[in-house]
Design an enzyme around this catalytic site. Structure first.
Site, short mmCIF file in Angstrom:
data_model
loop_
_atom_site.label_atom_id
_atom_site.label_comp_id
_atom_site.label_asym_id
_atom_site.label_seq_id
_atom_site.Cartn_x
_atom_site.Cartn_y
_atom_site.Cartn_z
N ARG A 230 113.30 16.12 -40.34
CA ARG A 230 111.64 15.09 -40.01
C ARG A 230 111.19 14.76 -40.78
O ARG A 230 111.10 15.20 -42.01
CB ARG A 230 111.96 17.53 -40.00
CG ARG A 230 113.04 18.10 -39.39
CD ARG A 230 112.65 17.67 -37.97
NE ARG A 230 113.31 18.22 -36.26
CZ ARG A 230 114.66 18.69 -36.01
NH1 ARG A 230 115.08 17.18 -36.93
NH2 ARG A 230 114.67 18.94 -34.94
N HIS A 278 114.22 8.13 -33.54
CA HIS A 278 114.36 10.10 -33.32
C HIS A 278 115.79 9.82 -32.95
O HIS A 278 115.66 10.40 -31.50
CB HIS A 278 113.61 10.83 -32.92
CG HIS A 278 114.26 12.49 -33.64
ND1 HIS A 278 112.73 13.23 -33.91
CD2 HIS A 278 114.44 12.90 -33.63
CE1 HIS A 278 113.43 14.05 -34.60
NE2 HIS A 278 114.51 14.10 -33.90
#
Length: 315
Positions: A230, A278
């Protein structure tokens, strides 16, 4: 499904195009369930199951009869656990497509680093021709931070290439053919023997900001980073300083904080950073819906839910 289930609503609150595919799967395989896509919630008192990337506010008051909350992704850090009803199970996505995609991205990144592809790309840009001595896979030490299902799957595939593989987790793990380390005491030894560091940690209070100057300094000089956890794991200022100082040789980043990065951010144009938006792994909507349906059957039959989140650990 029993009579109680036939009266229940399953509410989907995420990407509407994916929700359309979920609706098709539910219609074919569980037509007795009232499947709805946000914001068409119907009677909120009938909402028993909610699948969401980000849940609505006041979830307990809005849906008083909620039985299970499903994350539509592998992570659950976007949920405020304190705001969720304590009695409602939270389940993360364990769809096979997430694992397969992550394996592909990490293997691509590690192989590109192992065979010096970023360096050759820079050579091409300036019309420079200079072979770099090829190292054997056995001499390249790859370390994975985080030994959950994704971390273990990635290591299993990397082992097939002959890499010297290691892994670190908060608690002890045993993985055949992998050197494993755990806890604070084991972290320094793990980092000191890692040439390519892959971050697959869950995001918790303990791991937030973990990819920082102190960690980078514990790696061998010139080590590389593959970050697919993350964005909040990484202190980008520390990474930029480590890259410029040569402590970190290359970085592949699939996650940032924020996402997307603001215009002009140094990571956009740094010559030793590969940046992707991402996309390392994505759920496949058909199989994701079927994974959730399987969990609905497990819930009905009183069996353990796959991907059940331990709120005490935060993952």
């Amino acid at each position: 499904m029993d009579e109680k289930d036939q009266e229940a609503t399953f509410l989907y609150k995420a990407d509407p195009e994916r929700g359309r595919i979920w609706a098709q799967v539910f219609a074919q395989e569980a037509p007795e369930i009232d499947f709805r896509v946000w914001p068409d919630i119907g009677d909120p008192a009938r909402v028993a199951y909610l699948a969401a990337w980000e849940p609505p506010d006041d979830i307990a008051e809005r849906f008083p009869n909620l039985r299970v909350l499903f994350s539509t992704g592998a992570g659950i850090d976007q949920f405020d656990l304190d705001a969720l009803p304590a009695e409602v199970p939270l389940v993360r996505m364990v769809e096979p497509g997430i694992i397969d995609g992550m394996i592909e991205y990490v293997v691509f990144s590690v192989l590109a680093l192992h065979r010096d592809m970023p360096a050759y790309r820079r050579q091409q840009a300036c019309e420079h021709w200079q072979p770099i001595q090829v190292r054997t896979a056995a001499s390249r030490r790859v370390g994975v931070l985080g030994l959950g299902s994704l971390g273990q799957a990635v290591l299993a595939r990397l082992k097939l290439f002959g890499f010297d593989c290691a892994g670190w987790a908060r608690s002890p793990r045993t993985i055949e053919g992998v050197r494993t380390f755990s806890g604070t005491d084991g972290l320094a030894s793990f980092l000191g023997g890692t040439d390519v560091l892959v971050c697959l940690l869950p995001l918790t209070d303990e791991t937030r900001g973990m990819l920082c100057a102190r960690l980078f300094d514990a790696l061998p000089r010139g080590a590389s980073l593959v970050h697919v956890g993350r964005g909040q794991h990484l202190r980008d200022v520390d990474l930029l300083a480590a890259l410029d100082a040569g402590q970190i040789g290359e970085a592949f980043l699939d996650v940032t904080d924020p996402e997307p990065l603001p215009p002009g951010h140094a990571l956009w144009r740094h010559p030793r950073v590969w940046l992707t938006p991402h996309i390392a792994s994505m759920t496949q909507p058909e199989s994701a819906a079927r994974v959730v349906l399987d969990n609905l059957h497990r819930h009905r039959d009183g069996e353990p839910l796959l991907g059940l989140v331990d709120r005490g650990k935060g993952y």
